[in-house]
Motif scaffolding. Structure first.
Motif, mmCIF file in Angstrom:
data_model
loop_
_atom_site.group_PDB
_atom_site.id
_atom_site.type_symbol
_atom_site.label_atom_id
_atom_site.label_comp_id
_atom_site.label_asym_id
_atom_site.label_seq_id
_atom_site.Cartn_x
_atom_site.Cartn_y
_atom_site.Cartn_z
ATOM 1 N N CYS A 80 -3.666 14.327 -4.365
ATOM 2 C CA CYS A 80 -4.157 13.875 -5.660
ATOM 3 C C CYS A 80 -5.295 12.875 -5.463
ATOM 4 N N PRO A 81 -6.022 12.559 -6.528
ATOM 5 C CA PRO A 81 -7.153 11.655 -6.392
ATOM 6 C C PRO A 81 -6.753 10.223 -6.051
ATOM 7 N N GLY A 82 -5.518 9.861 -6.192
ATOM 8 C CA GLY A 82 -5.050 8.518 -5.856
ATOM 9 C C GLY A 82 -4.081 8.003 -6.894
ATOM 10 N N ILE A 83 -3.196 7.126 -6.447
ATOM 11 C CA ILE A 83 -2.241 6.530 -7.364
ATOM 12 C C ILE A 83 -2.424 5.016 -7.344
ATOM 13 N N SER A 84 -2.068 4.385 -8.443
ATOM 14 C CA SER A 84 -2.185 2.937 -8.575
ATOM 15 C C SER A 84 -0.792 2.332 -8.704
ATOM 16 N N ALA A 85 -0.727 1.008 -8.672
ATOM 17 C CA ALA A 85 0.547 0.315 -8.863
ATOM 18 C C ALA A 85 1.127 0.644 -10.241
ATOM 19 N N LEU A 86 0.276 0.740 -11.256
ATOM 20 C CA LEU A 86 0.763 1.088 -12.591
ATOM 21 C C LEU A 86 1.376 2.483 -12.598
ATOM 22 N N GLN A 87 0.737 3.422 -11.908
ATOM 23 C CA GLN A 87 1.291 4.778 -11.850
ATOM 24 C C GLN A 87 2.636 4.805 -11.132
ATOM 25 N N VAL A 88 2.773 4.005 -10.082
ATOM 26 C CA VAL A 88 4.056 3.911 -9.380
ATOM 27 C C VAL A 88 5.120 3.344 -10.324
ATOM 28 N N ALA A 89 4.758 2.275 -11.061
ATOM 29 C CA ALA A 89 5.702 1.647 -11.988
ATOM 30 C C ALA A 89 6.170 2.630 -13.063
ATOM 31 N N CYS A 90 5.243 3.414 -13.573
ATOM 32 C CA CYS A 90 5.612 4.397 -14.598
ATOM 33 C C CYS A 90 6.432 5.540 -14.008
ATOM 34 N N ALA A 91 6.014 6.055 -12.858
ATOM 35 C CA ALA A 91 6.699 7.194 -12.243
ATOM 36 C C ALA A 91 8.127 6.857 -11.836
ATOM 37 N N TRP A 92 8.358 5.620 -11.381
ATOM 38 C CA TRP A 92 9.699 5.235 -10.929
ATOM 39 C C TRP A 92 10.487 4.485 -12.003
ATOM 40 N N GLY A 93 9.964 4.448 -13.220
ATOM 41 C CA GLY A 93 10.692 3.842 -14.328
ATOM 42 C C GLY A 93 10.974 2.357 -14.151
ATOM 43 N N ARG A 94 9.946 1.587 -13.913
ATOM 44 C CA ARG A 94 10.089 0.137 -13.717
ATOM 45 C C ARG A 94 9.408 -0.602 -14.872
ATOM 46 N N PRO A 95 10.099 -0.737 -16.014
ATOM 47 C CA PRO A 95 9.470 -1.372 -17.183
ATOM 48 C C PRO A 95 9.043 -2.812 -16.937
ATOM 49 N N TRP A 96 9.750 -3.534 -16.095
ATOM 50 C CA TRP A 96 9.365 -4.920 -15.785
ATOM 51 C C TRP A 96 7.993 -4.961 -15.115
ATOM 52 N N ALA A 97 7.705 -3.990 -14.250
ATOM 53 C CA ALA A 97 6.405 -3.940 -13.571
ATOM 54 C C ALA A 97 5.316 -3.447 -14.522
ATOM 55 N N VAL A 98 5.641 -2.456 -15.363
ATOM 56 C CA VAL A 98 4.664 -1.956 -16.338
ATOM 57 C C VAL A 98 4.256 -3.099 -17.266
ATOM 58 N N ALA A 99 5.245 -3.865 -17.758
ATOM 59 C CA ALA A 99 4.950 -4.973 -18.673
ATOM 60 C C ALA A 99 4.074 -6.027 -17.996
ATOM 61 N N ARG A 100 4.404 -6.367 -16.759
ATOM 62 C CA ARG A 100 3.638 -7.399 -16.044
ATOM 63 C C ARG A 100 2.228 -6.917 -15.718
ATOM 64 N N LEU A 101 2.106 -5.691 -15.222
ATOM 65 C CA LEU A 101 0.784 -5.144 -14.909
ATOM 66 C C LEU A 101 -0.050 -4.955 -16.175
ATOM 67 N N GLY A 102 0.617 -4.678 -17.287
ATOM 68 C CA GLY A 102 -0.072 -4.490 -18.559
ATOM 69 C C GLY A 102 -0.805 -5.726 -19.038
ATOM 70 N N ARG A 103 -0.440 -6.882 -18.512
ATOM 71 C CA ARG A 103 -1.121 -8.133 -18.888
ATOM 72 C C ARG A 103 -2.354 -8.406 -18.027
ATOM 73 N N GLU A 104 -2.598 -7.561 -17.056
ATOM 74 C CA GLU A 104 -3.743 -7.761 -16.156
ATOM 75 C C GLU A 104 -5.027 -7.259 -16.799
#
Length: 140
Positions: free
Chosen positions: A99-123
């Motif tokens: 694939c063209p590449g994955i980011s930390a946000l994509q990892v957080a979404c793919a593995w179902g980590r809402p705490w990481a999605v919420a924190r990264l969403g503030r960046e």
């Protein structure tokens, strides 16, 4: 960089060809060894390191930030985000995914980590429409 004495007892760190600080750092990011991650950062480890590169020098594997998300380790995640040099927007090739590449946000979404999605969403500057596996965006 000062002399490093590995304390994670990881077989990967014992390989003579490896950069033991980086290998130990990445192993510790996914195994709740916050003290070792802290020590590696103090030693000057590159917090954006991945284990391997392919022949085109594209980064493959995951960063410590991604590993802390994937393995559900918020304390390591928070420590890494507090580092001024951590690249929150870094993308890496998923090993074997083509694939063209994955980011930390994509990892957080793919593995179902809402705490990481919420924190990264503030960046600032977070790219929610970047495409990774199969052309999927983090929120699809």
């Amino acid at each position: 960089m000062p002399e490093w004495e590995c304390k994670c007892e990881c077989a990967k760190c014992q390989r003579p060809e490896s950069d033991s600080v980086s290998v130990c750092f990445l192993a510790s990011c996914q195994t709740w060894k916050l003290d070792i991650v802290t020590a590696a950062i103090t030693m000057g480890v590159d917090v954006n390191v991945t284990l391997t590169q392919d022949n085109d020098k594209k980064q493959i594997g995951m960063t410590g930030l991604m590993l802390s998300i994937k393995n559900n380790h918020p304390p390591v995640f928070n420590l890494l985000l507090a580092q001024p040099t951590v690249d929150k927007h870094q993308t890496v090739m998923a090993v074997g995914a083509g694939c063209p590449g994955i980011s930390a946000l994509q990892v957080a979404c793919a593995w179902g980590r809402p705490w990481a999605v919420a924190r990264l969403g503030r960046e600032e500057g977070l790219e929610v429409n970047s495409q990774g596996w199969g052309g999927w965006t983090p929120l699809t």
